[in-house]
Design a protein around this motif. Sequence first.
Motif, short mmCIF file in Angstrom:
data_model
loop_
_atom_site.label_atom_id
_atom_site.label_comp_id
_atom_site.label_asym_id
_atom_site.label_seq_id
_atom_site.Cartn_x
_atom_site.Cartn_y
_atom_site.Cartn_z
N LYS A 151 0.78 -1.22 0.28
CA LYS A 151 -0.08 0.08 0.08
C LYS A 151 0.89 1.19 -0.05
O LYS A 151 0.45 2.26 -0.86
N ARG A 152 2.03 1.32 0.73
CA ARG A 152 2.68 2.54 1.03
C ARG A 152 4.07 2.32 0.16
O ARG A 152 4.94 1.48 0.59
N ILE A 153 4.58 3.41 -0.19
CA ILE A 153 5.71 3.53 -0.81
C ILE A 153 6.29 5.03 -0.59
O ILE A 153 5.63 5.90 -0.64
N ALA A 154 7.67 4.80 -0.29
CA ALA A 154 8.32 6.03 0.03
C ALA A 154 9.43 6.35 -0.94
O ALA A 154 9.99 5.21 -1.31
N ILE A 155 9.53 7.49 -1.35
CA ILE A 155 10.31 7.63 -2.41
C ILE A 155 11.48 8.70 -1.86
O ILE A 155 11.31 10.00 -1.47
N LEU A 156 13.01 8.49 -2.07
CA LEU A 156 13.89 9.42 -2.00
C LEU A 156 14.14 10.15 -2.90
O LEU A 156 14.67 9.49 -3.93
N GLY A 157 14.09 11.63 -3.10
CA GLY A 157 14.33 12.24 -4.28
C GLY A 157 13.04 12.86 -4.73
O GLY A 157 12.21 12.31 -5.20
N ALA A 158 13.07 14.42 -4.73
CA ALA A 158 11.85 15.23 -5.18
C ALA A 158 12.34 15.65 -6.73
O ALA A 158 11.93 16.81 -7.07
N GLY A 159 13.30 15.03 -7.42
CA GLY A 159 13.48 15.55 -8.69
C GLY A 159 12.51 14.96 -9.91
O GLY A 159 11.41 14.59 -9.48
N LEU A 160 12.93 15.03 -10.84
CA LEU A 160 12.22 14.84 -12.22
C LEU A 160 11.62 13.40 -11.94
O LEU A 160 10.42 13.07 -11.93
N ILE A 161 12.37 12.34 -11.94
CA ILE A 161 12.17 10.91 -11.71
C ILE A 161 11.13 10.84 -10.43
O ILE A 161 10.16 10.14 -10.39
N GLY A 162 11.69 11.18 -9.46
CA GLY A 162 10.93 11.14 -8.07
C GLY A 162 9.35 11.52 -8.08
O GLY A 162 8.48 11.07 -7.68
N CYS A 163 9.43 12.83 -8.70
CA CYS A 163 8.01 13.53 -8.96
C CYS A 163 7.13 12.69 -9.78
O CYS A 163 5.89 12.65 -9.71
N VAL A 239 7.60 -0.14 0.75
CA VAL A 239 8.75 -0.25 -0.05
C VAL A 239 9.54 0.97 0.03
O VAL A 239 8.91 2.14 0.25
N PHE A 240 10.73 1.03 -0.43
CA PHE A 240 11.53 2.25 -0.32
C PHE A 240 12.10 2.43 -1.75
O PHE A 240 13.02 1.44 -2.11
N LEU A 241 11.84 3.43 -2.58
CA LEU A 241 12.55 3.79 -3.92
C LEU A 241 13.35 4.71 -3.88
O LEU A 241 12.99 5.83 -3.24
N SER A 242 14.61 4.65 -4.28
CA SER A 242 15.36 5.67 -4.24
C SER A 242 15.59 6.23 -5.75
O SER A 242 15.62 5.73 -6.60
N ALA A 243 15.20 7.58 -6.08
CA ALA A 243 15.48 8.35 -6.97
C ALA A 243 16.19 9.58 -6.96
O ALA A 243 15.55 10.84 -7.10
N VAL A 244 17.38 9.39 -6.48
CA VAL A 244 18.17 11.04 -6.09
C VAL A 244 18.74 11.26 -7.41
O VAL A 244 19.59 12.34 -7.01
N GLY A 245 18.97 10.82 -8.61
CA GLY A 245 19.56 11.40 -9.54
C GLY A 245 20.59 10.34 -10.28
O GLY A 245 20.63 8.99 -9.93
N LEU A 246 21.10 10.82 -11.13
CA LEU A 246 21.93 9.88 -12.15
C LEU A 246 23.42 10.24 -12.33
O LEU A 246 23.57 11.17 -12.32
N LYS A 247 24.24 9.21 -12.34
CA LYS A 247 25.55 9.46 -12.50
C LYS A 247 26.24 8.71 -13.84
O LYS A 247 25.95 7.59 -13.91
#
Length: 389
Positions: A151-163, A239-247
């Motif tokens: 039911k619940r998902i946490a996203i780390l990162g409020a950039g393009l992919i996170g939003c 669930v924890f999804l990380s979307a803090v950017g790309l390298k």
Amino acid sequence: MDHQNDLTQSGIVIIGSGLAGFTVIRELRKLDKTIPVTLVTREPGYFYSKPMLSTALASNKSAEQLVSTNAEGMAAQLEIAIVSDADVTAIDTVAQTITTSKGNIPYGKLVLGLGADQIRLPLQGNAANEVITVNDLEEYAQFRKTIEGKKRIAILGAGLIGCEFANDLVLGSYEVDVIDLAPQALGRLLPEAAAQALQEKLSDVGVRWHLGTTVQSIDRNADSLTITLANGSTITSDVFLSAVGLKPRLELAKAAGIATGTGITVNRQLETSAKNVFAIGDCAEVDGLVLPYVMPIMQAARALAPSLLGQAAVLSYPAMPVMVKTPSLPTIVSPPAKGAVGDWKIIPVEGGLEARFVSSDGKLLGFALLGSATAQRGALTKELPPILQ
């Protein structure tokens, strides 16, 4: 037609089957139908649209449905050889060969379309290893499996992919928490008023924001995750999804002695510091710019194809607005160049918001268009200076 066996020194070898790799091949085939081209990829060699990964849930598309053409189809359509499920471990720029898990392959010209990896922040806690990233189709398929019945998902990162993921997941009836150290969403792209408008619209559909803070630790408690934030509050999630950017992926180039900066350094012909080796897409840095978006890749492919065939071509970038796929408040942004001097002028419009970044002498240097204001995209783009002349 299988060019694998007659691969001579004149052949073009492309590493990477993302948008960059396949677009270069399409552009090459417009100019030359017969030059041998070999695509080497660690993926199966299918074609899919990576930007769709962050919007596929609400439109009810499975990972399989995102594949538009399989490897056999791509090989036949483009008349190329595809070496799939192959890891490239080394480039010998003197002998002009690459070492892969499926043997050595010689090249006349080599194109690095290596892409970029999701940045992973070092996190504390006994569930730090449960952090998920979604950067390709197989990871997306895994993600869909993981969130099934949750039911619940946490996203780390409020950039393009996170939003984009946040909007997609709430539309798919998930409870979503977004965490970011920045004080606002899309901190690199939007002025504060525009970010505020987007945050409010996403809050309305159910996104919970935790801005100006970061994750201290992530711990497993029976069926759920407890996420402790630096500001002392906690979030309970499944669930924890990380979307803090790309390298950009640089290791292969570095090991071969090819010059790198933030990305693999290339000139306006997309040439690296090594003879007959080129780079394009999320892994490449052109004139100090790494632009991991669709439009720059299309522009670069149009310049690279003639370069590979020995024709004169120079990459230039017009203004290329970025679409943020947040259906709750569609957003298009063309950020001002780094170091541009000017001010944001905010113009609220019915059903949206228009923000213009204007120089002191009144020239438009950037914009952000939200909601109904996105209709202005064409007119305002014409007024912008090119990114690379």
